[in-house]
Structures are given as structure tokens and as C-alpha cells.
Design a protein around this motif. Sequence first.
Motif, PDB file in Angstrom:
ATOM      1  N   GLU A  68       1.007  -1.112   0.276  1.00 12.85           N
ATOM      2  CA  GLU A  68       0.003   0.109  -0.371  1.00 12.85           C
ATOM      3  C   GLU A  68       0.904   0.830  -0.150  1.00 12.85           C
ATOM      4  O   GLU A  68       0.345   2.476  -0.410  1.00 12.85           O
ATOM      5  N   ILE A  69       1.960   1.302   0.495  1.00  7.84           N
ATOM      6  CA  ILE A  69       2.473   1.819   0.556  1.00  7.84           C
ATOM      7  C   ILE A  69       3.350   2.665  -0.836  1.00  7.84           C
ATOM      8  O   ILE A  69       3.609   3.485  -1.359  1.00  7.84           O
ATOM      9  N   ARG A  70       3.986   1.458  -1.577  1.00 13.45           N
ATOM     10  CA  ARG A  70       5.058   1.901  -2.852  1.00 13.45           C
ATOM     11  C   ARG A  70       3.277   2.228  -3.676  1.00 13.45           C
ATOM     12  O   ARG A  70       3.827   2.929  -4.644  1.00 13.45           O
ATOM     13  N   LYS A  71       2.001   2.061  -2.784  1.00 13.79           N
ATOM     14  CA  LYS A  71       1.167   2.722  -4.311  1.00 13.79           C
ATOM     15  C   LYS A  71       0.889   4.308  -4.294  1.00 13.79           C
ATOM     16  O   LYS A  71       0.358   5.070  -4.713  1.00 13.79           O
ATOM     17  N   ASP A  72       1.526   4.786  -2.962  1.00 17.13           N
ATOM     18  CA  ASP A  72       1.082   5.698  -2.794  1.00 17.13           C
ATOM     19  C   ASP A  72       2.369   6.885  -3.044  1.00 17.13           C
ATOM     20  O   ASP A  72       3.228   7.103  -2.882  1.00 17.13           O
ATOM     21  N   ASP A  73       1.843   7.138  -3.910  1.00 15.64           N
ATOM     22  CA  ASP A  73       3.150   8.987  -4.392  1.00 15.64           C
ATOM     23  C   ASP A  73       3.531   9.937  -4.340  1.00 15.64           C
ATOM     24  O   ASP A  73       5.264   9.768  -4.189  1.00 15.64           O
ATOM     25  N   GLU A  74       3.124   9.939  -3.063  1.00 15.37           N
ATOM     26  CA  GLU A  74       4.073  10.786  -1.692  1.00 15.37           C
ATOM     27  C   GLU A  74       4.793   9.874  -0.633  1.00 15.37           C
ATOM     28  O   GLU A  74       5.702  10.401  -0.480  1.00 15.37           O
TER      29      GLU A  74
END
Length: 225
Positions: A68-74
Motif C-alpha cells: 500500500e505504501i509503494r502505491k502512494d505517490d507521496e
Amino acid sequence: MSKQTILVVDDEKDLLDLIEYNLRKEGFEVLKAENGEQGIEVAREHKPDLILLDIMMPKMDGLQAVEEIRKDDELKGTPIIFLTARSDEKTEVEGLNKGGDDYITKPISTVKLLSRIKAVLRRFDEKEESVNRLDVHDLLIDKDRYIVQRGEEEFQLPRKEFELLFFLASRKGRVLDRQTLLNRVWGDNIYVVDRTVDVHVRKIREKLGDHYIETVKGVGYRFKE
């Protein structure tokens, strides 16, 4: 040096407290979460410099959280270290393939843990420093030519104003305190006061507008998302 922020995500409260104590002794700011879901919420709100992540947790485990973290652009560029009791090779490979930057098996001594954290942070700092062109908002910031462009407009900022702008923009979204900015832009061995940063930010705003760099009251500055 700078007070970098580390998010520690683990469901063992005693371990969380122990890691927090030792990280604070080393000068880090520390955020804590007790499961993957909470960890993602805290990371999105505070954008830490590094995430220390357990795997076996309730609600959402570490492997799901890192996806999930790696999907978040920020957050996708945030370094992540797994710290887990899972010592099998299959889980380690899976964790690294999903986006982990290091994999540490519990138990580990505090000295070794701190060493591994600093090594990963150093590696990411070096990678950020190697970037010479930034496209942020409507600005092109070119370190090779020391030029800032906005459409057809071209701005030539004095050296320290340019370097301050570049440093802030390369860490878009992160709150950076004045001491961090002094150390990284002016250097550890040059005596300048906090007010120097404020003056340079004001001059940058006068030239580019005041909608790029945000003042975080009582802390420092942040280049806006």
C-alpha cells in the motif's frame, strides 16, 4: 545534524518503547503505530524519513502495508526496513521484492539496528543529492545551470537561494527545521544564524511567489505538495 523522523510499526509495545528510546537518544524524531493500517495512516499524515516495519501484525501485516505504501505517490520513495522475527528466506525475498530496502531479523542489538538505519538513510540521501533537475508544480529547477524556469519565464537566483529552493523542493512535503536547512545548505562548519534561512525564504518568495514554500509555525519550512 537534522532531526530525521522514523516511523516504527510493531505490535509489541515493549519493543516499540525500547526502539523509540534509543532512536531519540540518537537525535531522531519517532512516530509509532501498532499495526499496518495505523502505520499507513501515520505515514500519510507525517511523511517520515524512514519506516521500520514489522511483518506479523494484526489488521494488516507488514507485507500488505508495504504494498500500500509503494502505491502512494507521496510515500513510494520512503525507505522501508523490515524488522521481524520471520527469518525464513522466502519471506525475506518476498519483503524485498514488494519494496523493502532492508530486512532485519529479530533479535538484533540496538547498536546494529541503529547502524543499519543510518546506512539506509545515508544511501537515500546520496541518491537524492545525485538528482540535478526537478519538475515540481509549474517549476523546472535545473541544478546544472542554476536556473529556475516557469513556462517562458527564467529566474536566476543567487547561489544560496537556489540551493535552499532545490533542497526544499527535492524533499517536497517534508517539514524541515531551520537547523537542518542550515546544516545541509550552508554546511556544518559555517556559522550562520536561524534568521538567515528566514531571509532567504523571503527573497525566494519575492521572486517566485509565496505559494511554493509553506511556513510551519514553530518548526521550519515545507515545499508544498
